[in-house]
Design a protein around this motif. Structure first.
Motif, short mmCIF file in Angstrom:
data_model
loop_
_atom_site.label_atom_id
_atom_site.label_comp_id
_atom_site.label_asym_id
_atom_site.label_seq_id
_atom_site.Cartn_x
_atom_site.Cartn_y
_atom_site.Cartn_z
N GLY A 1 58.30 48.90 25.12
CA GLY A 1 57.20 48.06 24.68
C GLY A 1 56.53 47.43 25.88
N GLN A 2 55.69 46.43 25.62
CA GLN A 2 55.00 45.79 26.74
C GLN A 2 54.77 44.31 26.47
OE1 GLN A 2 51.43 48.11 26.89
NE2 GLN A 2 50.37 46.83 25.41
N VAL A 3 54.40 43.59 27.54
CA VAL A 3 54.09 42.17 27.41
C VAL A 3 52.73 42.04 26.74
CG1 VAL A 3 53.59 40.06 28.66
CG2 VAL A 3 55.46 41.53 29.40
N LYS A 4 52.70 41.28 25.63
CA LYS A 4 51.45 41.17 24.87
C LYS A 4 50.63 39.98 25.37
CE LYS A 4 50.13 40.96 19.99
NZ LYS A 4 50.71 40.55 18.70
N ALA A 5 51.29 38.86 25.62
CA ALA A 5 50.55 37.67 26.05
C ALA A 5 51.46 36.76 26.86
CB ALA A 5 50.02 36.90 24.84
N ILE A 6 50.85 36.01 27.77
CA ILE A 6 51.58 35.02 28.54
C ILE A 6 50.80 33.71 28.46
CG2 ILE A 6 52.38 34.33 30.83
CD1 ILE A 6 52.50 37.31 31.55
N GLN A 7 51.46 32.63 28.04
CA GLN A 7 50.77 31.35 28.04
C GLN A 7 51.74 30.22 28.31
OE1 GLN A 7 49.26 32.33 24.26
NE2 GLN A 7 50.43 30.76 23.20
N LEU A 8 51.18 29.02 28.53
CA LEU A 8 52.01 27.86 28.83
C LEU A 8 52.34 27.15 27.52
CD1 LEU A 8 52.81 27.00 31.65
CD2 LEU A 8 50.98 25.31 31.61
N ASP A 9 53.62 26.80 27.33
CA ASP A 9 53.96 26.09 26.08
C ASP A 9 53.89 24.58 26.29
OD1 ASP A 9 56.20 25.38 27.45
OD2 ASP A 9 57.62 26.45 26.17
N ASP A 10 54.30 23.80 25.25
CA ASP A 10 54.17 22.34 25.30
C ASP A 10 55.05 21.72 26.38
OD1 ASP A 10 52.53 22.69 23.20
OD2 ASP A 10 54.06 22.30 21.68
N LEU A 11 56.16 22.38 26.69
CA LEU A 11 57.09 21.84 27.69
C LEU A 11 56.77 22.34 29.09
CD1 LEU A 11 60.28 22.39 25.55
CD2 LEU A 11 59.15 20.21 25.99
N LEU A 12 55.56 22.91 29.26
CA LEU A 12 55.11 23.44 30.54
C LEU A 12 55.99 24.58 31.05
CD1 LEU A 12 53.96 20.21 32.40
CD2 LEU A 12 52.57 21.85 31.15
N ARG A 13 56.53 25.36 30.10
CA ARG A 13 57.24 26.57 30.49
C ARG A 13 56.37 27.77 30.12
NH1 ARG A 13 62.69 27.13 27.87
NH2 ARG A 13 63.43 28.02 29.83
N ALA A 14 56.69 28.90 30.71
CA ALA A 14 55.90 30.09 30.41
C ALA A 14 56.39 30.72 29.11
CB ALA A 14 56.00 31.09 31.55
N GLU A 15 55.48 30.93 28.17
CA GLU A 15 55.84 31.56 26.90
C GLU A 15 55.32 33.00 26.93
OE1 GLU A 15 55.55 29.54 22.84
OE2 GLU A 15 53.91 30.98 22.82
N VAL A 16 56.25 33.94 26.93
CA VAL A 16 55.88 35.36 27.02
C VAL A 16 56.09 36.02 25.66
CG1 VAL A 16 56.38 37.55 28.15
CG2 VAL A 16 56.52 35.43 29.45
N THR A 17 55.04 36.66 25.15
CA THR A 17 55.15 37.38 23.88
C THR A 17 55.32 38.87 24.16
OG1 THR A 17 53.61 35.77 22.99
CG2 THR A 17 54.09 37.68 21.63
N LEU A 18 56.35 39.46 23.54
CA LEU A 18 56.66 40.86 23.77
C LEU A 18 56.29 41.68 22.54
CD1 LEU A 18 58.62 39.17 25.60
CD2 LEU A 18 60.22 41.02 25.39
N ASP A 19 55.69 42.83 22.76
CA ASP A 19 55.35 43.73 21.66
C ASP A 19 56.19 45.00 21.83
OD1 ASP A 19 54.20 45.00 19.57
OD2 ASP A 19 52.23 45.30 20.50
#
Lengths: 150, 259
Positions: free
Chosen positions: A66-84
């Motif tokens: 699969g692949q990385v679908k999205a990368i964004q910053l969450d509320d705790l200032l950590r990186a939130e990576v969505t995998l597809d």
């Protein structure tokens, strides 16, 4: 066949060849796909993703699944990576994910390491165990500091 | 009171605005003729044959040689760093986003758009367009619009064929001649390129170039002087204006799309 029928045939062939070339560029080279939303979508949080980018490959035992679908910053200032991931993939709930680098100068990718639980992760679940990107600069910094202390 | 310098500035400005206005009106009439009846399917097919099929050989030949030389060039530099594996990515980026649309646009301008302008201009010169008007056939609808639409229609198709052939040429030189691993070439090519960022950009560019080239050729031909000098001026003017427009718009689209 009359000459205008021949001409129509040639125009038709030209158009079909052109559309086929567009299709080849889009699907094969451009990686356009119509998997839809049926894939297994998982979320993972990291403190540091290094140089990970969208569309980076995700692999299990070196096989791309699969692949990385999205990368964004969450509320705790950590990186939130969505995998597809591929829809049929059965990953135990204690699977861990690490950011690895292909070779020394290669691109970064996500490596999944399946755990041993009986239950499987479902779409929308979070991967709890994550390992940040290895930062060469940070490692060298630590090494230099430690060497200075002794 | 006379101020000849300022007068000439004024006259030139008025002329420039007038030309731009004529261009816009002609564009509007072409759009109207395209969407309104009668739809001239037979004329349209003939023009697609002239603009598209007849450009096919030169476009494919150019594509193959451009891809092949790009492969040679890239290999020379990449092999110094032991990075031959990235040859596919280099060639793909260059061809899909920049060289493909621009070179296809320039080739079609030189081969088809110049002929289109010359044909319309010589019809102006020999009063054939007036003849059509006498039979109450709108020359824009019958002559100009099918030509302009054909240009817009064939440009993305020729672009895709150009890039596909060029990638094949690059593959042939890189893999068969220079010994880069074939799988590595294709993998780096496919991983480096994205549909939305690269392929779509190339397609949009070629479509915009098609509109530009078609309208410029139509305008130059239709507004030409009814003399033999007018015909040659229309042909030259089409090639120069369309080529410069392609290069300028290429930069603008690349800049707007983001790198």
């Amino acid at each position: 066949m009359s000459s205008s029928a021949v001409r129509d045939l040639v125009v038709g062939l030209f158009v079909v060849a052109g559309l086929a070339a567009i299709g080849y560029l889009s699907v094969q080279v451009g990686g356009l796909n119509y998997k839809g939303e049926g894939g297994l979508v998982l979320v993972a949080h990291f403190d540091d993703i290094g140089g990970l980018t969208g569309r980076a490959p995700v692999s299990v035992a070196g096989v791309t699944v699969g692949q990385v679908k999205a990368i964004q910053l969450d509320d705790l200032l950590r990186a939130e990576v969505t995998l597809d991931l591929d829809p049929g993939l059965e990953l135990p709930t204690d699977t861990s994910v690490a950011i690895r680098t292909a070779g020394i100068l290669g691109d970064q990718f996500l490596a999944l390491e399946p755990g041993a639980e009986e239950e499987f992760l479902r779409s929308g679940d979070e991967i709890a165990y994550t390992e940040d990107a290895l930062s060469l600069e940070r490692l060298i910094g630590k090494f230099v500091n430690n060497a200075g202390l002794e | 009171m006379k101020a000849p310098a300022i007068e000439s500035v004024g006259a030139r400005s008025t002329l420039a605005v007038m030309k731009l206005g004529t261009f816009a009106v002609l564009g509007g009439r072409i759009v109207r003729a395209a969407v309104m009846r009668p739809y001239r399917v037979r004329r349209q097919l003939d023009e697609i044959f002239d603009a598209g099929v007849r450009s096919l050989v030169i476009v494919c030949l150019s594509g193959a040689t451009v891809g092949a030389s790009l492969s040679l060039l890239g290999y020379g530099t990449l092999s110094r760093f032991g990075a031959e594996g990235f040859l596919g990515a280099l060639v793909g980026h260059a061809l899909v986003r920049e060289l493909g649309p621009v070179l296809t646009g320039l080739l079609v301008t030189g081969r088809a758009a110049s002929a289109m302008a010359a044909e319309i201009a010589s019809m102006v010169q020999t009063e054939q367009l007036d003849g059509l008007r006498m039979m109450s056939i709108d020359p824009i609808d019958y002559v100009v619009t099918p030509k302009a639409l054909a240009m817009i229609f064939v440009m993305p198709l020729l672009y895709a064929l150009f890039v596909a052939v060029a990638l094949y040429g690059a593959f042939a030189v890189g893999v068969d001649l220079l010994g880069v691993d074939g799988g590595q070439f294709l993998t780096s090519l496919e991983n480096a390129l994205d549909f939305g960022d690269h392929v779509l950009q190339g397609l949009v560019k070629s479509l915009v170039f098609g509109v530009l080239v078609g309208l410029v050729a139509a305008y130059r031909g239709y507004t030409s002087e009814p003399t033999s000098v007018g015909v040659s001026a229309a042909t030259t003017g089409t090639v120069v204006t369309a080529s410069v427009c392609i290069l300028i718009f290429n930069y603008i689209i690349t800049a707007l799309w983001g790198v």
